[in-house]
Design an enzyme around this catalytic site. Structure first.
Site, short mmCIF file in Angstrom:
data_model
loop_
_atom_site.label_atom_id
_atom_site.label_comp_id
_atom_site.label_asym_id
_atom_site.label_seq_id
_atom_site.Cartn_x
_atom_site.Cartn_y
_atom_site.Cartn_z
N GLY A 15 -10.68 -10.34 3.69
CA GLY A 15 -9.27 -10.22 3.99
C GLY A 15 -9.21 -10.04 5.04
N GLY A 17 -6.02 -7.55 5.54
CA GLY A 17 -4.58 -6.51 5.42
C GLY A 17 -5.18 -5.61 5.44
N ALA A 136 -3.23 1.71 1.49
CA ALA A 136 -3.15 1.59 2.71
C ALA A 136 -2.05 1.31 3.10
CB ALA A 136 -4.37 1.22 3.39
N LYS A 187 -6.17 2.87 -13.90
CA LYS A 187 -6.00 1.82 -12.09
C LYS A 187 -4.86 0.60 -13.42
CE LYS A 187 -6.46 0.02 -8.19
NZ LYS A 187 -7.17 -0.31 -7.23
N ASN A 195 3.85 -0.30 -8.87
CA ASN A 195 4.45 -1.08 -7.64
C ASN A 195 6.09 -2.23 -8.25
OD1 ASN A 195 2.26 -0.11 -7.56
ND2 ASN A 195 1.49 -2.26 -7.37
N ASN A 205 7.47 5.29 -3.56
CA ASN A 205 6.53 5.23 -5.35
C ASN A 205 7.65 6.36 -5.50
OD1 ASN A 205 4.95 3.97 -4.85
ND2 ASN A 205 3.15 5.35 -4.61
N ASN A 255 4.53 6.84 0.11
CA ASN A 255 3.76 5.77 0.39
C ASN A 255 4.71 4.23 -0.53
OD1 ASN A 255 1.70 6.89 1.15
ND2 ASN A 255 0.07 6.21 -1.03
N GLU A 270 1.61 -9.75 -6.24
CA GLU A 270 0.24 -9.73 -7.57
C GLU A 270 0.42 -9.15 -8.48
OE1 GLU A 270 -3.43 -7.94 -4.93
OE2 GLU A 270 -1.97 -6.97 -5.34
#
Length: 311
Positions: A15, A17, A136, A187, A195, A205, A255, A270
Site C-alpha cells: 500500500g 496510502g 492518519a 472497531k 465513517n 468526526n 480527523n 470501504e
C-alpha cells in the site's frame, strides 16, 4: 532486495496510502522498509522525497523504497497489508509472488473479511490479523498527517514475534492478545457509526456530535453491530456501543474519516467491508440491520452519482 541491510529486519508494506505511509514512516528508522503499490503518482513521490510525515507540528521526511514490481520484493519475510479492503484480493495475488515460504503477512485493514481473503491465497500459516486505532490523513502523494497515537493489537501467531518486537522498537503501542474477535468487532462498530455519516455529510468526526439526528443514527448503527456480534457469540470490548462511538468521535474530532477522504478523492470506499459485511453477517445470523443497510445504499448512491456527474 535480497539481503537485510545494516542488520535491519526487512519489512514489506503493501500500500501507499495514508496508513501505509504512517506505519512506513514510523518503522523505517528501525527496518529496511519497502512499499509495494500500484498508485504511480504516490510511488513517484515516495521515490523522489520519501514519506513526508506531519506529526506534533513538525514535518519529517523519511526515505523508503517504493516499487510497483512484486518481483523486486521477492523473499520478503514479513509484510504489513495496509491497502483499502476492496484492494485485498489484488494485494493477496501480489504477495503470492513475493512473500517468503516461511513469511508472514499481517493485515491491519478496516472492516472484516480481509484475513480470509489473504489466507485463501497465502495459507493460514502465513497470515495474521491485527487491529489498530492509529489514524492518519493523506494530504497528498506520499504526504500524511498523523491522527494521534493509538494501540495496535496483534493476534497470537508463532510467526509474529519479530513484527511485534519491531513495532515496540519503533515506539508503537503494541499488545498481543489471544482472541482478537472482540476488538475487531468493536472497531467495526465504531467505523460503521462514524465513517459513512462523515462521508455522506462531508464533515469531520467531531461535527457528528453537534447534531442530535446524527447522534441517533450513530447509536443505531453501532447497536446493530453489537446485536449481530452477540448473535455470533462475540462480546464487544465496551458495554455501550453508542457511547463508545461518541467517545471516539470526540477524541478524533478534527480527523477526516478514511471514508470521507475516499469520497473527497472520488475513490472507491470501504463501505462493502464495513456496512456491507455487517448486513451479510446479520442476514446469516437472523438479525435485522436496517440502519446499516440504508446507510450502505446511501454511500453507494453518493459514489455512483459522483461518478456519473463526472462523465
Amino acid at each position: 532486495m535480497s539481503a537485510e541491510q545494516d542488520g535491519k529486519p526487512r519489512l514489506l508494506i503493501v500500500g501507499t496510502g495514508a496508513m501505509a505511509c504512517l506505519f512506513g514512516s514510523r518503522l523505517a528508522p528501525h527496518a529496511d522498509v519497502s512499499l509495494l503499490g500500484t498508485w504511480q503518482t504516490g510511488l513517484d513521490a515516495l521515490r523522489r522525497r520519501g514519506i513526508q510525515l506531519e506529526r506534533d507540528g513538525r514535518l519529517e521526511k523519511v526515505p523508503v523504497r517504493a516499487t510497483d514490481d512484486p518481483g523486486a520484493c521477492a523473499g520478503s519475510p514479513r509484510a504489513l497489508v495496509l491497502v483499502k479492503s476492496w484492494q485485498t484480493e489484488r494485494a493477496a495475488a501480489r504477495l503470492q509472488q513475493c512473500l517468503a515460504p516461511d513469511g508472514i503477512a499481517l493485515t491491519l485493514q478496516n472492516g472484516i473479511g480481509n484475513l480470509e481473503i489473504l489466507a485463501a491465497a497465502l495459507g493460514p500459516e502465513r497470515t495474521a490479523l491485527g487491529v489498530t486505532t492509529m489514524g492518519a490523513t493523506l494530504l497528498g502523494p506520499g504526504h500524511v498527517r498523523a491522527g494521534g497515537e493509538g494501540t495496535t493489537h496483534l493476534a497470537a501467531h508463532p510467526r509474529l514475534g519479530a513484527m511485534a518486537d519491531l513495532f515496540c522498537r519503533a515506539g508503537l503501542q503494541t499488545e498481543t492478545v489471544q482472541d482478537l474477535e472482540s476488538l475487531l468487532w468493536g472497531k467495526l462498530a465504531i467505523n460503521a457509526s462514524i465513517n459513512p455519516l462523515t462521508a455522506l455529510l462531508g464533515v469531520r468526526n467531531g461535527r457528528l456530535l453537534e447534531s442530535a439526528p446524527a447522534r441517533r443514527i450513530m447509536a443505531e448503527l453501532a447497536e446493530e453491530v453489537a446485536r449481530v456480534a452477540a448473535a455470533r457469540g462475540i462480546e464487544l470490548p465496551f458495554a455501550d456501543p453508542a457511547a463508545a462511538a461518541e467517545d471516539v468521535a470526540r477524541r478524533t474530532a478534527a480527523n477526516r474519516s478514511s471514508m470521507l477522504q475516499d469520497m473527497l478523492r472520488g475513490a472507491p470506499t470501504e463501505v462493502e467491508a464495513i456496512q456491507g459485511a455487517i448486513v451479510k453477517a446479520g442476514e446469516a445470523a437472523g438479525v435485522p440491520t436496517p440502519a446499516n443497510r440504508l446507510v450502505a445504499d446511501l454511500v453507494r448512491a453518493q459514489v455512483g452519482l459522483h461518478v456519473e456527474g463526472n462523465r
